[in-house]
Design a protein around this motif. Structure first.
Motif, PDB file in Angstrom:
ATOM      1  N   PHE A  45     -45.767  21.442  29.485  1.00 25.35           N
ATOM      2  CA  PHE A  45     -46.504  20.454  28.685  1.00 25.35           C
ATOM      3  C   PHE A  45     -46.486  19.072  29.343  1.00 25.35           C
ATOM      4  N   LEU A  46     -45.368  18.728  29.977  1.00 27.15           N
ATOM      5  CA  LEU A  46     -45.318  17.431  30.677  1.00 27.15           C
ATOM      6  C   LEU A  46     -46.315  17.413  31.829  1.00 27.15           C
ATOM      7  N   ARG A  47     -46.413  18.517  32.560  1.00 24.39           N
ATOM      8  CA  ARG A  47     -47.268  18.575  33.737  1.00 24.39           C
ATOM      9  C   ARG A  47     -48.748  18.755  33.386  1.00 24.39           C
ATOM     10  N   LYS A  48     -49.035  19.661  32.440  1.00 20.34           N
ATOM     11  CA  LYS A  48     -50.436  20.043  32.190  1.00 20.34           C
ATOM     12  C   LYS A  48     -51.058  19.429  30.934  1.00 20.34           C
ATOM     13  N   GLN A  49     -50.230  19.080  29.963  1.00 22.76           N
ATOM     14  CA  GLN A  49     -50.768  18.621  28.670  1.00 22.76           C
ATOM     15  C   GLN A  49     -50.098  17.312  28.285  1.00 22.76           C
ATOM     16  N   ASN A  50     -50.088  16.369  29.209  1.00 22.89           N
ATOM     17  CA  ASN A  50     -49.289  15.176  28.976  1.00 22.89           C
ATOM     18  C   ASN A  50     -50.035  14.122  28.167  1.00 22.89           C
ATOM     19  N   ARG A  51     -50.637  14.553  27.051  1.00 21.42           N
ATOM     20  CA  ARG A  51     -51.347  13.577  26.218  1.00 21.42           C
ATOM     21  C   ARG A  51     -50.392  12.939  25.208  1.00 21.42           C
ATOM     22  N   GLY A  52     -49.152  13.401  25.213  1.00 24.82           N
ATOM     23  CA  GLY A  52     -48.135  12.748  24.398  1.00 24.82           C
ATOM     24  C   GLY A  52     -47.918  13.367  23.049  1.00 24.82           C
ATOM     25  N   ILE A  53     -48.926  14.030  22.512  1.00 22.63           N
ATOM     26  CA  ILE A  53     -48.754  14.581  21.171  1.00 22.63           C
ATOM     27  C   ILE A  53     -49.413  15.956  21.110  1.00 22.63           C
ATOM     28  N   ASN A  54     -48.731  16.879  20.510  1.00 23.65           N
ATOM     29  CA  ASN A  54     -49.300  18.217  20.351  1.00 23.65           C
ATOM     30  C   ASN A  54     -49.458  18.510  18.872  1.00 23.65           C
ATOM     31  N   ASN A  55     -50.560  19.182  18.525  1.00 23.91           N
ATOM     32  CA  ASN A  55     -50.732  19.477  17.108  1.00 23.91           C
ATOM     33  C   ASN A  55     -49.774  20.592  16.685  1.00 23.91           C
ATOM     34  N   LYS A  56     -49.695  20.804  15.367  1.00 25.54           N
ATOM     35  CA  LYS A  56     -48.739  21.745  14.795  1.00 25.54           C
ATOM     36  C   LYS A  56     -48.965  23.158  15.343  1.00 25.54           C
ATOM     37  N   LYS A  57     -50.260  23.508  15.518  1.00 26.74           N
ATOM     38  CA  LYS A  57     -50.606  24.850  15.983  1.00 26.74           C
ATOM     39  C   LYS A  57     -50.086  25.077  17.407  1.00 26.74           C
ATOM     40  N   HIS A  69     -33.468   9.831  18.155  1.00 28.35           N
ATOM     41  CA  HIS A  69     -33.993  10.958  18.937  1.00 28.35           C
ATOM     42  C   HIS A  69     -35.029  10.528  19.973  1.00 28.35           C
ATOM     43  N   ASN A  70     -35.124   9.235  20.200  1.00 26.92           N
ATOM     44  CA  ASN A  70     -36.136   8.701  21.106  1.00 26.92           C
ATOM     45  C   ASN A  70     -36.134   9.434  22.459  1.00 26.92           C
ATOM     46  N   TYR A  71     -34.950   9.658  22.992  1.00 24.46           N
ATOM     47  CA  TYR A  71     -34.809  10.294  24.295  1.00 24.46           C
ATOM     48  C   TYR A  71     -35.335  11.738  24.252  1.00 24.46           C
ATOM     49  N   ALA A  72     -34.957  12.462  23.183  1.00 26.73           N
ATOM     50  CA  ALA A  72     -35.413  13.854  23.047  1.00 26.73           C
ATOM     51  C   ALA A  72     -36.926  13.924  22.867  1.00 26.73           C
ATOM     52  N   PHE A  73     -37.500  12.944  22.145  1.00 30.31           N
ATOM     53  CA  PHE A  73     -38.948  12.941  21.918  1.00 30.31           C
ATOM     54  C   PHE A  73     -39.717  12.814  23.238  1.00 30.31           C
ATOM     55  N   LEU A  74     -39.086  12.205  24.225  1.00 28.66           N
ATOM     56  CA  LEU A  74     -39.748  12.070  25.527  1.00 28.66           C
ATOM     57  C   LEU A  74     -39.987  13.441  26.171  1.00 28.66           C
ATOM     58  N   TYR A  75     -39.039  14.345  25.973  1.00 31.55           N
ATOM     59  CA  TYR A  75     -39.106  15.658  26.616  1.00 31.55           C
ATOM     60  C   TYR A  75     -39.877  16.698  25.811  1.00 31.55           C
ATOM     61  N   LYS A  76     -39.714  16.615  24.485  1.00 31.09           N
ATOM     62  CA  LYS A  76     -40.119  17.749  23.643  1.00 31.09           C
ATOM     63  C   LYS A  76     -41.627  17.951  23.553  1.00 31.09           C
ATOM     64  N   ARG A 109     -44.924   1.983  18.186  1.00 28.98           N
ATOM     65  CA  ARG A 109     -43.771   2.434  18.978  1.00 28.98           C
ATOM     66  C   ARG A 109     -43.997   3.859  19.501  1.00 28.98           C
ATOM     67  N   ILE A 110     -44.683   4.674  18.710  1.00 27.76           N
ATOM     68  CA  ILE A 110     -44.986   6.041  19.162  1.00 27.76           C
ATOM     69  C   ILE A 110     -45.946   5.980  20.358  1.00 27.76           C
ATOM     70  N   GLU A 111     -46.918   5.073  20.275  1.00 27.03           N
ATOM     71  CA  GLU A 111     -47.837   4.917  21.423  1.00 27.03           C
ATOM     72  C   GLU A 111     -47.083   4.486  22.676  1.00 27.03           C
ATOM     73  N   GLU A 112     -46.104   3.591  22.492  1.00 22.71           N
ATOM     74  CA  GLU A 112     -45.270   3.160  23.636  1.00 22.71           C
ATOM     75  C   GLU A 112     -44.512   4.354  24.211  1.00 22.71           C
ATOM     76  N   LEU A 113     -44.052   5.209  23.299  1.00 23.46           N
ATOM     77  CA  LEU A 113     -43.316   6.409  23.726  1.00 23.46           C
ATOM     78  C   LEU A 113     -44.214   7.325  24.562  1.00 23.46           C
ATOM     79  N   PHE A 114     -45.471   7.462  24.135  1.00 22.92           N
ATOM     80  CA  PHE A 114     -46.431   8.300  24.888  1.00 22.92           C
ATOM     81  C   PHE A 114     -46.643   7.731  26.295  1.00 22.92           C
ATOM     82  N   GLU A 115     -46.757   6.404  26.349  1.00 21.76           N
ATOM     83  CA  GLU A 115     -46.967   5.760  27.655  1.00 21.76           C
ATOM     84  C   GLU A 115     -45.754   5.974  28.556  1.00 21.76           C
ATOM     85  N   LYS A 116     -44.578   5.864  27.931  1.00 21.13           N
ATOM     86  CA  LYS A 116     -43.338   6.057  28.683  1.00 21.13           C
ATOM     87  C   LYS A 116     -43.264   7.507  29.190  1.00 21.13           C
ATOM     88  N   ARG A 117     -43.678   8.432  28.335  1.00 23.34           N
ATOM     89  CA  ARG A 117     -43.667   9.862  28.706  1.00 23.34           C
ATOM     90  C   ARG A 117     -44.570  10.106  29.924  1.00 23.34           C
TER      91      ARG A 117
END
Lengths: 118, 222
Positions: free
Chosen positions: B164-176, B76-83, B111-119
């Motif tokens: 979220f990509l434009r305004k909150q692009n920190r790579g990870i969002n909390n559950k809330k 799901h690496n590709y989907a994780f980039l968008y979601k 690897r997750i950190e790399e994904l955030f950088e890629k995002r």
């Protein structure tokens, strides 16, 4: 089952073959998610709760499409999805989901609930 | 009570599966748990080929073991980039490692950190792809109200992902935030929030409103 037995049984469960065998179906998984959303309604943004529930219901309905066993329920859910969602529609959907669970999905009462993640 | 039970189960798992990785996640890991909270554990054993969630009650407390297989991460690496709702990424990234003899969790975290950088690096490209998808959906002919509703909800999901990509692009969002992305939108863009509030849930004018919102406001500002 006593708590200590739950831990020792867990050791047997944490194997690919046992986990695969004990996993609940995708349909069961989705129904449980929908019922959890209804149960936790207060934790959602009230302005968008109806949208979020309906969106998940569409996902569930799409997953049911190829399941012939659940045909009568598919028709009922489709009818509900053709309506404009409201609290009344939610109530009716809740009744359908509970019946679906009782009739087809929750046939076992295992100590462990195992969901396979796709 | 939660900590004692968590430690008891973790030690038991470690004794029986000494090569497996075990971490504590969720509210117990970050200290925000309540008496009714689940104990969330991450368990990675290379003998298990798929990913599973196992729930049960132990000493009256709900236990949730997430048995993760790293293949699902690559799948799901590709989907994780968008979601914007990125379970299991969020879960693993915030888990506190207790045992990790093969450094599997540590490797996943990096690897997750790399994904955030890629995002972050691919942000504009990802947004263009999501916009192209929205425009493709607008062109699709949908006859029944159900088909239209389904289409609108896919479009809304893409709009939220772009936000979220434009305004909150920190790579990870909390559950809330993942459960209620609309409150985050409200903090940053009240116009978009009001437009989404006006057209959701689906009603007869929704399709028209979302189309106008997209072409007259969203595609210009995002």
């Amino acid at each position: 089952m006593r708590d200590i037995e739950k831990l020792s049984n867990l050791v047997d469960l944490l194997k690919e073959e046992s986990l695969n065998k004990c996993s609940i179906s995708t349909e069961n998984f989705s129904v449980q998610n929908l019922l959890t959303i209804l149960k936790n309604r207060k934790s959602f943004n009230p302005d968008f709760f109806l949208y979020q529930f309906e969106s998940d219901l569409i996902y569930f309905y799409e997953n049911l499409k190829n399941n012939e066993k659940l045909e009568p329920y598919k028709k009922k859910i489709r009818k509900l999805l053709d309506l404009q969602i409201s609290d009344l529609v939610i109530e009716e959907t809740h009744v359908v989901l509970i019946k679906l669970c009782n009739e087809f999905l929750l046939e076992d009462s295992n100590i462990y609930t195992v969901k396979r993640l796709l | 009570m939660h900590y004692e039970i968590a430690i008891e189960i973790i030690e038991y798992l470690h004794k029986k599966f000494p090569n497996a990785s075990v971490a504590i996640a969720g509210s117990v890991a970050n200290g925000t748990h309540k008496a009714t909270s689940d104990i969330d554990l991450l368990f990675i054993d290379e003998q298990i080929n798929n990913s599973y969630s196992i729930s049960f009650k132990y000493k009256e407390v709900s236990i949730s073991i997430f048995s993760f297989q790293k293949g699902i991460f690559y799948k799901h690496n590709y989907a994780f980039l968008y979601k914007y709702h990125n379970m299991p990424i969020n879960y693993i990234y915030n888990a506190n490692i207790i045992y990790d003899p093969q450094k599997v969790i540590l490797d996943l975290k990096s690897r997750i950190e790399e994904l955030f950088e890629k995002r972050k690096a691919l942000k504009n490209l990802l947004i263009s792809e999501l916009k192209a998808n929205i425009e493709r959906l607008f062109k699709l002919d949908s006859k029944s109200s159900y088909e239209k509703k389904k289409k609108v909800y896919l479009i809304v999901n893409d709009i939220i992902s772009i936000f979220f990509l434009r305004k909150q692009n920190r790579g990870i969002n909390n559950k809330k935030d993942a459960r209620d992305p609309f409150s985050v939108i409200k903090q940053h863009d009240t116009t978009l929030y009001s437009m989404l509030n006006e057209c959701l849930p689906y009603k007869c004018r929704t399709y028209q409103i979302i189309k106008e919102t997209y072409y007259n406001y969203f595609s210009i500002n995002y």
